[in-house]
Design a protein around this motif. Structure first.
Motif, PDB file in Angstrom:
ATOM      1  N   HIS A  64      35.342  44.700  31.993  1.00  0.00           N
ATOM      2  CA  HIS A  64      36.047  43.628  31.297  1.00  0.00           C
ATOM      3  C   HIS A  64      35.289  42.332  31.531  1.00  0.00           C
ATOM      4  O   HIS A  64      34.639  42.159  32.556  1.00  0.00           O
ATOM      5  CB  HIS A  64      37.536  43.532  31.671  1.00  0.00           C
ATOM      6  CG  HIS A  64      37.858  42.705  32.865  1.00  0.00           C
ATOM      7  ND1 HIS A  64      38.406  43.229  34.009  1.00  0.00           N
ATOM      8  CD2 HIS A  64      37.749  41.365  33.094  1.00  0.00           C
ATOM      9  CE1 HIS A  64      38.606  42.254  34.885  1.00  0.00           C
ATOM     10  NE2 HIS A  64      38.218  41.113  34.367  1.00  0.00           N
ATOM     11  N   HIS A 224      32.813  36.017  34.111  1.00  0.00           N
ATOM     12  CA  HIS A 224      32.436  37.178  34.926  1.00  0.00           C
ATOM     13  C   HIS A 224      32.525  38.437  34.081  1.00  0.00           C
ATOM     14  O   HIS A 224      33.142  38.437  33.018  1.00  0.00           O
ATOM     15  CB  HIS A 224      33.307  37.308  36.183  1.00  0.00           C
ATOM     16  CG  HIS A 224      34.781  37.436  35.912  1.00  0.00           C
ATOM     17  ND1 HIS A 224      35.635  36.360  35.882  1.00  0.00           N
ATOM     18  CD2 HIS A 224      35.565  38.512  35.651  1.00  0.00           C
ATOM     19  CE1 HIS A 224      36.866  36.778  35.626  1.00  0.00           C
ATOM     20  NE2 HIS A 224      36.859  38.089  35.475  1.00  0.00           N
ATOM     21  N   THR A 226      33.289  42.611  34.783  1.00  0.00           N
ATOM     22  CA  THR A 226      33.885  43.382  35.853  1.00  0.00           C
ATOM     23  C   THR A 226      33.753  44.879  35.651  1.00  0.00           C
ATOM     24  O   THR A 226      34.275  45.417  34.680  1.00  0.00           O
ATOM     25  CB  THR A 226      35.385  42.996  35.939  1.00  0.00           C
ATOM     26  OG1 THR A 226      35.450  41.602  36.200  1.00  0.00           O
ATOM     27  CG2 THR A 226      36.111  43.761  37.009  1.00  0.00           C
ATOM     28  N   GLU A 295      33.487  40.287  39.918  1.00  0.00           N
ATOM     29  CA  GLU A 295      34.798  40.864  40.175  1.00  0.00           C
ATOM     30  C   GLU A 295      34.714  42.367  39.931  1.00  0.00           C
ATOM     31  O   GLU A 295      33.868  42.830  39.168  1.00  0.00           O
ATOM     32  CB  GLU A 295      35.789  40.208  39.217  1.00  0.00           C
ATOM     33  CG  GLU A 295      37.222  40.670  39.361  1.00  0.00           C
ATOM     34  CD  GLU A 295      38.039  40.256  38.143  1.00  0.00           C
ATOM     35  OE1 GLU A 295      39.114  39.698  38.332  1.00  0.00           O
ATOM     36  OE2 GLU A 295      37.602  40.500  37.010  1.00  0.00           O
TER      37      GLU A 295
END
Ligand code: OOG
Ligand code: NI
Length: 466
Positions: A64, A224, A226, A295
């Motif tokens: 994601h 970010h 992930t 993350e």
């Protein structure tokens, strides 16, 4: 003429963003590498069970992203881009209230919404919009300046938007156009080397580092990306062992010995990245900003509304107990105890108590050669082993974890004037902003569950009651 279908465009988009982000933030590559190691080890140890919540090929490719935009206009534009990749808005998250420090955003997530598309590639992007009109964060003057600054920038060019509309309209694009779409869409989320107006950035940063990251610069960027892991506790330890400093806790449900539920996430701290600043006297100089981080997530079973209520009560109960616990006790330790008290430990019990979403597989052998007639309850079918629950994976996010992720990377509290009345946003308002219906995640899970029960009833040639 060869065409790329929607899902192929989506998979390629995720892949290109990942390659770009890995060049920009090399620690992300380490995270992906360690995630892959953890997943391989997990599959080797657990065999077919490891794929209960998604095939290993899906999980390995699964990412994601998180992005942040500044206005309803930008939100509507980014929605058109995601539609080209078969990603639609799902869920509404108000992080203004889920956070103790100043996080002035409201969010949704763009993702595929049907099972087959999710199985092909589940790429999703958590997308936040600056609540630039909220007087609790921005005074009149700052609101006017923000509106002007954001109104003047163009994050997504007309060629990109045009190609995206065509792809969305026809469910794919011929190879050449697809290439152009992918290039432009990926580039739109690249970290810009343009000088950042130092004074403007700092004024916004005094309110919130999230506000300056969104409204202080002339472009947007991936915040970010992930990867998904099958054992997040193991991942956490391996990252620490490699000397990468992780945030203090894994967000979301605690580790426990029952089935994985909802979503657990953790991250490493934002790293200093090189940027160029322009000062009031017109001079420029090199500097550093810390806003982007890495993350990782572990996904579990989606909870029903009743299950989610129980989850929220358990979170509140954990908070209350933690407040009374001896110094040094962690939230996670307390939560593990609360979970053990309140939650059933098997998928079958979760299904029987209506706490989690499942599809139901027919086990012919359990019928034992004696076909059913008339009506049967789902409960009886589950008890008899005729309807076997198969978990539906949670494809969404958790507001408190999202707030935790935002906050864990803020070094300052920022400021918020609670005397003012906040701008009100909800899922309906977000639908107007986005320009299409923001789906309620519960409706999507429930439909999937109901469809499978209908198939089961047809195959048994009976009526199934709930
Ligand atoms: C988004 C933070 C939320 C998640 O996984 O919950 C998030 C952001 O920092 O822009 O990504
Ligand atoms: Ni995230």
């Amino acid at each position: 003429m060869t065409e790329l279908e929607t899902w192929e465009l989506r998979a390629e988009f995720a892949q290109r963003l990942s390659a770009m982000y890995g060049r920009e933030v090399p620690a992300y590559n380490t995270l992906v590498e360690v995630s892959t190691e953890v997943n391989e080890a997990y599959v080797a140890k657990h065999g077919a069970e490891a794929e209960r919540l998604g095939s290993i090929s899906r999980v390995t490719a699964e990412r994601h992203g998180a992005i942040r935009v500044g206005s309803p206009r930008e939100m509507a534009q980014v929605a058109r881009i995601f539609a080209a990749f078969g990603m639609y808005p799902v869920g509404f998250y108000d992080l203004r209230d889920a956070s103790s420090s100043s996080v002035p955003v409201v969010s949704t997530a763009f993702r595929p919404i049907d099972g087959a598309e999710l199985a092909k590639n589940p790429f999703r992007v958590f997308t936040s919009m600056l609540a630039a009109e909220d007087p609790r964060f921005f005074d009149r003057e700052l609101r006017a300046e923000l509106a002007e600054f954001i109104g003047a920038r163009q994050l997504f060019g007309s060629e990109l938007l045009g190609l995206a509309d065509r792809a969305a309209g026809s469910g794919g694009l011929p190879t050449d156009d697809a290439e152009q779409l992918l290039e432009l869409a990926t580039a739109a989320f690249e970290l810009s080397g343009d000088p950042v107006d130092y004074e403007w950035y700092k004024r916004l940063e005094a309110v919130s580092a999230v506000a300056s990251d969104i409204g202080g610069v002339s472009t947007t960027h991936i915040n970010h990306l992930t990867p998904r892991v099958l054992d997040i506790d193991e991942l956490y330890q391996r990252m620490q062992a490699r000397g990468i400093s992780m945030i203090d806790e894994i967000q979301g449900p605690p580790r426990w010995d029952g089935p994985d539920l909802l979503l657990r996430q953790t991250s490493f701290r934002a790293l200093g990245e090189h940027r160029v600043f322009r000062y009031a006297d017109g001079s420029t100089n090199e500097g550093e900003l810390r806003v982007r981080f890495g993350e990782v997530e572990a996904r579990g079973i989606a909870l029903t509304v009743a299950g989610r209520d129980l989850y929220d009560r358990m979170v509140a109960e954990s908070d209350a107990r933690l407040a009374l616990a001896p110094a040094g006790t962690t939230r996670v330790e307390v939560a593990a105890g609360v979970w053990a008290e309140h939650l059933p430990r098997t998928e079958k019990e979760l299904a029987l108590q209506g706490l989690a979403f499942f599809t139901y597989r027919l086990d012919d052998e359990a019928l034992d050669g004696a076909p059913l007639t008339g009506t049967a309850s789902l409960t009886d079918l589950i008890e008899a082993g005729i309807a076997v629950p198969e978990p539906i994976v949670y494809e969404d996010f958790l507001p408190r974890s999202a707030a935790g992720i935002f906050q864990s990377n803020l070094t300052e509290e920022g400021s918020k004037d609670n005397e003012q009345t906040g701008t009100s946003y909800d899922i309906h308002r977000m639908s107007q902003i986005v320009g299409s219906e923001v789906h309620d995640p519960n409706d999507l899970y429930r439909r999937q569950q109901d469809d499978s029960i209908a198939v089961l009833a047809r195959r048994l040639n009976i009526t199934v009651t709930r």
